[in-house]
Design a protein around this motif. Sequence first.
Motif, PDB file in Angstrom:
ATOM      1  N   GLU A 184       0.845  -1.192   0.000  1.00  0.00           N
ATOM      2  CA  GLU A 184       0.000   0.000   0.000  1.00  0.00           C
ATOM      3  C   GLU A 184       0.880   1.242   0.000  1.00  0.00           C
ATOM      4  OE1 GLU A 184      -3.591   2.262   2.478  1.00  0.00           O
ATOM      5  OE2 GLU A 184      -2.488   0.597   3.416  1.00  0.00           O
ATOM      6  N   LEU A 185       0.496   2.225  -0.818  1.00  0.00           N
ATOM      7  CA  LEU A 185       1.168   3.524  -0.815  1.00  0.00           C
ATOM      8  C   LEU A 185       0.378   4.459   0.085  1.00  0.00           C
ATOM      9  CD1 LEU A 185       3.439   5.313  -2.075  1.00  0.00           C
ATOM     10  CD2 LEU A 185       1.723   6.039  -3.764  1.00  0.00           C
ATOM     11  N   LEU A 186       1.084   5.085   1.025  1.00  0.00           N
ATOM     12  CA  LEU A 186       0.435   5.934   2.024  1.00  0.00           C
ATOM     13  C   LEU A 186       1.019   7.341   1.994  1.00  0.00           C
ATOM     14  CD1 LEU A 186       0.620   3.288   4.838  1.00  0.00           C
ATOM     15  CD2 LEU A 186      -1.529   4.225   3.980  1.00  0.00           C
ATOM     16  N   PRO A 187       0.223   8.333   2.370  1.00  0.00           N
ATOM     17  CA  PRO A 187       0.747   9.700   2.472  1.00  0.00           C
ATOM     18  C   PRO A 187       1.650   9.828   3.696  1.00  0.00           C
ATOM     19  CG  PRO A 187      -1.519   9.623   3.232  1.00  0.00           C
ATOM     20  CD  PRO A 187      -1.218   8.259   2.683  1.00  0.00           C
ATOM     21  N   PRO A 188       2.373  10.933   3.819  1.00  0.00           N
ATOM     22  CA  PRO A 188       3.233  11.138   5.001  1.00  0.00           C
ATOM     23  C   PRO A 188       2.416  11.091   6.288  1.00  0.00           C
ATOM     24  CG  PRO A 188       3.675  12.784   3.297  1.00  0.00           C
ATOM     25  CD  PRO A 188       2.452  12.058   2.870  1.00  0.00           C
ATOM     26  N   GLU A 189       3.085  10.729   7.356  1.00  0.00           N
ATOM     27  CA  GLU A 189       2.403  10.665   8.649  1.00  0.00           C
ATOM     28  C   GLU A 189       2.033  12.073   9.109  1.00  0.00           C
ATOM     29  OE1 GLU A 189       3.338   9.333  13.269  1.00  0.00           O
ATOM     30  OE2 GLU A 189       4.499   8.442  11.616  1.00  0.00           O
ATOM     31  N   SER A 190       0.815  12.201   9.604  1.00  0.00           N
ATOM     32  CA  SER A 190       0.348  13.476  10.136  1.00  0.00           C
ATOM     33  C   SER A 190      -0.227  13.244  11.522  1.00  0.00           C
ATOM     34  CB  SER A 190      -0.719  14.086   9.210  1.00  0.00           C
ATOM     35  OG  SER A 190      -1.835  13.219   9.106  1.00  0.00           O
TER      36      SER A 190
END
Length: 638
Positions: A563-569
Amino acid sequence: MGEPSAVHLIAQGENAEDRWRRPLPAGIPVMLGRAAGLWSAAWDPHISRVHVELLLEGDRLRVRRLPQAANPVFFRGRAVETATVSLGECFVIGRTSFTLVRQEARITADHPDPVRRQEFSPQHLRQIVFVNPNHRLEVLSRLTQALSSAATEGEMCSRLVNLVLAGMPNAEAAAVVRVEEAKSAGSWGGETAAADASGSRSAAAIQVLQWDRRLLTAGDFRPSRRLILETWQKKQSLLHVWSGDWIRHGGGGSGSAAPSRPGEPAPSPRGEEFAVYTARQDVDWAACTPIFLEGVPHWAIYAAGGLRNDGTPPSGGAGDLREDVKFLELVASMTASLLQLRQLQRHRAVLSQFFSPLVLEGLAEGDPEELLQPREVDVTVLFCDLRGFSLESERNASQLLPLLRRVSVTLQVMTRCILHEGGVVGDFQGDAAMGFWGWPLPQEDGIARACRAALAIRREFESASQSADGSLAGFHVGIGIAHGPAVAGKIGTPDHAKVTVFGPPVNLASRLEGITKVFRVPILIDEATAEYVRRRMAPSAARTRKLAVVRPYGMERRVTVNELLPPESGDAVLKEEHLRWCDAAVDAFAEGRWEEAFELLHRLPAADPAADFLTMHIARHNRRPPPHWDGAITLDGK
């Protein structure tokens, strides 16, 4: 008897160049006005945007003033609401007259041999000096704006004819023609094969794209087939003169008198044949000049006119005809440059549908046709499919057109994100889009660009989901990305091109996009892409995690799904430790350590739907791998 001549409407404003000639369709109403498309007289402010309705019935034109017309229509000296205009009559709106005529331009092969035939090489034309250049230069100065602002090819030809007549006072008629070579001898396109200047048979169709003449009452226009074909074949300007007196007044130049046929006496310059011909055709001379596009004749400009009784052109000395030919050559050269620019702009507009400005700039530095040829390259392919369309169709069954507009907006989001990252828009399939990187120019960071594009698409859809009345409301996406060797290239014509890519990464990206439904996540990537993200992309740009090793339906190869995920926020469901636990769980599962995998998966947040896939699979098998376990789950559907 030939076919009846066409019925034309001729518009003429105050200035000579404010003019057009249009064939009227029989029985079909057309609207005429200042902004009425093909039937526009844009030069006259006294004409409303749509002023009158025209209907041709036989040889009569019904004219009806429309309610929104601000100014009257004059016919036979009176203001009228309706009028029936016969051939040769005109009606007037503002400062523009509209005349109904029955005339036609028809290519003819029955011209007699010219008494004078002259070829004009570029060197010869350079030696000709305009006696009074101011007027011709003023006409040439208007050419670029007039032609470049034409919306259609027909309008461009119409304006070109007007400019030729404006700059050639000796010409009585002018036309723009095109020659289509036949594939075999005989008749073709309605034109019968005719002998050319060398006596050979030439099967070619000559199409008159646009024409006009100064005299409204004159008959049909009969351009010389022989002159046009000879110009086309020799690829240079030619002049034919059918009046012998022109020779005696010093108009010869480098030309020669037409030879007689073997066994026949030389034609008399003022013989009966020429007297009858020139009286019937109202022409004593004609000139033709080719317009080249990429080194090949594209159009030709044809102009013809008469001579005075003493054999000289109406405007003055005998040398004027050579000046007219030079003017034609200048017009042709400028028109060719504009056509070339127009073709490049059209080609760029076609390519801009597929390529980002970054790629277009790269193409401009080399040979575009060579760069766009299909070839094998390493590409990164992105498939993006719209989800929720079926449900929205049921909810909006009575408003399908607005729903279609919303789907168009979603496709615009996909393509905008692909192009913004320097990708190529490869195809649309219903409510899905495909983009790829690595062609036509190599892109070392193509994987990173594809990942950023996918995350941008996800971000826009997630943001839009917070608004219940937005165009993207109710929709979400599934995206698959894969990297590897494939064949990419352009297919089709310059005006109707398509770029495509095919090979293993295309199939895999499509499968991964479909598998997003199984794992209930927005973006899935193959192992090559995931490895690039781990090694070369900072966590502040993108993150990835393993989800499973599967064998997609219909495929024998094992695929590690990531899975491709956005940066952690701050509000991210998955933290870095969750990604590490998930990777460890997938490795343990593949190696047959299902109890360990089960325990690791239970550490993940309950809001993470992807963990359910392995958890449920382990539970169904009582936490024990089946016999002959090879580490991959075979999927039973696409």
